[in-house]
Design a protein around this motif. Structure first.
Motif, PDB file in Angstrom:
ATOM      1  N   THR A   1     -22.802  -3.777  18.002  1.00  0.00           N
ATOM      2  CA  THR A   1     -21.965  -2.789  18.677  1.00  0.00           C
ATOM      3  C   THR A   1     -22.203  -1.377  18.174  1.00  0.00           C
ATOM      4  O   THR A   1     -22.419  -0.457  18.974  1.00  0.00           O
TER       5      THR A   1
ATOM      6  N   GLU B   1     -19.478  -0.489  23.687  1.00  0.00           N
ATOM      7  CA  GLU B   1     -18.188  -0.333  23.023  1.00  0.00           C
ATOM      8  C   GLU B   1     -17.021  -0.742  23.908  1.00  0.00           C
ATOM      9  O   GLU B   1     -15.913  -0.970  23.406  1.00  0.00           O
ATOM     10  N   SER B   2     -17.240  -0.837  25.207  1.00  0.00           N
ATOM     11  CA  SER B   2     -16.179  -1.229  26.136  1.00  0.00           C
ATOM     12  C   SER B   2     -15.907  -2.724  26.021  1.00  0.00           C
ATOM     13  O   SER B   2     -16.825  -3.523  25.826  1.00  0.00           O
ATOM     14  N   ARG B   3     -14.636  -3.089  26.145  1.00  0.00           N
ATOM     15  CA  ARG B   3     -14.271  -4.507  26.055  1.00  0.00           C
ATOM     16  C   ARG B   3     -14.900  -5.321  27.170  1.00  0.00           C
ATOM     17  O   ARG B   3     -15.319  -6.456  26.975  1.00  0.00           O
ATOM     18  N   LEU B   4     -14.952  -4.760  28.355  1.00  0.00           N
ATOM     19  CA  LEU B   4     -15.544  -5.487  29.467  1.00  0.00           C
ATOM     20  C   LEU B   4     -16.167  -4.491  30.438  1.00  0.00           C
ATOM     21  O   LEU B   4     -15.456  -3.778  31.155  1.00  0.00           O
TER      22      LEU B   4
ATOM     23  N   ASN C   1     -18.231  -7.200  20.078  1.00  0.00           N
ATOM     24  CA  ASN C   1     -18.745  -6.830  21.388  1.00  0.00           C
ATOM     25  C   ASN C   1     -20.209  -7.185  21.549  1.00  0.00           C
ATOM     26  O   ASN C   1     -20.653  -7.625  22.611  1.00  0.00           O
TER      27      ASN C   1
ATOM     28  N   SER D   1     -11.879 -13.270  14.853  1.00  0.00           N
ATOM     29  CA  SER D   1     -10.927 -13.942  15.746  1.00  0.00           C
ATOM     30  C   SER D   1      -9.848 -14.668  14.961  1.00  0.00           C
ATOM     31  O   SER D   1      -8.724 -14.836  15.435  1.00  0.00           O
TER      32      SER D   1
END
Length: 353
Positions: free
Chosen positions: A9, A62-65, A91, A116
């Motif tokens: 990432t 860097e965007s989650r989705l 990511n 997680s």
């Protein structure tokens, strides 16, 4: 052609970035072609630039989705005939594994500690299910510690057939001038880390209060820098020094003890660097950190009295702990000796002879 793409990432300095940098070193030396996908130019691109065939520098990671970024990454994999995608960070692991599957390419996810799990509560349950699903998309999950392997099997529920353990390994640190032992000088304690979550440099700073015959040097930067300055000023701590970020810091040999206080870790490379330089270790009992202590330092709980006790214990057993650190590193974590394990594993997963 053995074309390998590393996906991570962020390009800023950190443990996962150092892992990627040294993996690029060993693979290019073995005749592999290495490619890189990350967010922007930074420490990682600077240190690998001469060995990377082509890079995908794109902040979309860097965007989650971001479906757009996923499409660009898949196209990059196909256009460069990538045979193996090695995914690092949250990511990077998400996009790398999805893009590799859509491109028909094999992939490995490197754990670097299971974020997680460390989030806690309902979020952990959701993230663990996501990790379990993503593990079905990758051809291998490379665990950097025995603790990561245990979590993968028992907490996340990843199939054992997909799991492999290779303990984090680095090239030994040789730069700097060793500081000669002397009874009339203070013991020098060092920490090197990002000054932000999950690290706890403020707790380490507080623990130094009252240890008159030791100094602490903090190398790193982040959003906890202001808090650290306030602690130093309010408590009038004269045995602390804030160095800020030093991108290519290697001066471990000038110190006696390395301390890392953190809420979560995989198998921290900064501690391995310190061990390779023969420093005694004070480290939080989180993640795989217990695997780094074999009569070469102290494993601590995250509270000020425990940290202080760990530092004092290292001061009282300094020569023994330093000697054991050097030996333990050489026997288990030296990349000069362990590089063939990585190369064999990558060849196996990619189906290369």
């Amino acid at each position: 052609m053995k074309n390998v793409l590393f996906v991570i990432t962020k390009s800023e300095i950190g443990g996962a970035q150092k892992f990627v940098k040294e993996q690029v070193d060993i693979l290019t030396s073995a005749g592999f072609n290495c490619y890189l996908a990350t967010n922007r130019a930074g420490w990682l691109t600077e240190t690998t630039g001469g060995k990377i065939r082509e890079s995908l520098i794109d902040a979309g990671i860097e965007s989650r989705l971001s479906p757009q970024y996923l499409i660009r990454l898949k196209s990059f994999i196909r256009s460069n005939n990538i045979g193996l995608v090695i995914c690092n960070s949250a990511n990077g692991g998400l996009y790398g594994r999805l893009a590799a599957r859509f491109a028909g390419t094999r992939s490995i996810y490197v754990t670097h500690g299971w974020s997680s799990v460390y989030n806690g509560g309902l979020i952990s349950i959701v993230f663990n299910k996501v990790e379990r699903f993503l593990s079905t998309l990758s051809d291998g999950v490379l665990c950097v510690s025995q603790n990561d392997l245990k979590i993968a099997k028992e907490t996340i529920g990843i199939k054992p057939s997909r799991l492999k353990v290779i303990l984090n390994s680095i090239y030994p640190c040789k730069a700097g001038t060793p500081r000669a032992a002397s009874a009339d000088r203070p013991v020098r304690v060092l920490t090197v880390c990002r000054l932000s979550h999950p690290k706890l440099p403020e707790m380490l700073a507080e623990a130094m209060e009252g240890i008159a015959d030791a100094t602490l040097t903090i190398v790193g930067d982040g959003n906890k820098m202001t808090e650290l300055r306030e602690i130093i000023n309010s408590r009038q701590l004269t045995n602390l020094e804030l160095k800020g970020e030093i991108p290519f810091f290697q001066d471990f040999l000038s110190y006696d003890i390395f301390a890392l206080v953190s809420k979560s870790e995989g198998l921290p490379l900064s501690a391995l660097e310190a061990m390779s330089a023969g420093l005694a270790i004070v480290i939080s009992d989180v993640g795989g950190c217990s695997e780094l202590i074999r009569e070469n330092g102290e494993l601590i709980d995250n509270n000020v009295p425990a940290i202080k006790q760990g530092i004092v214990s290292c001061m009282n057993n300094l020569e023994k702990f330093q000697r054991n650190s050097s030996r333990f590193f050489s026997e288990n974590f030296d990349l000069n000796k362990n590089s063939s394990m990585y190369i064999s594993y990558y060849n196996l997963i990619a189906g290369w002879s």
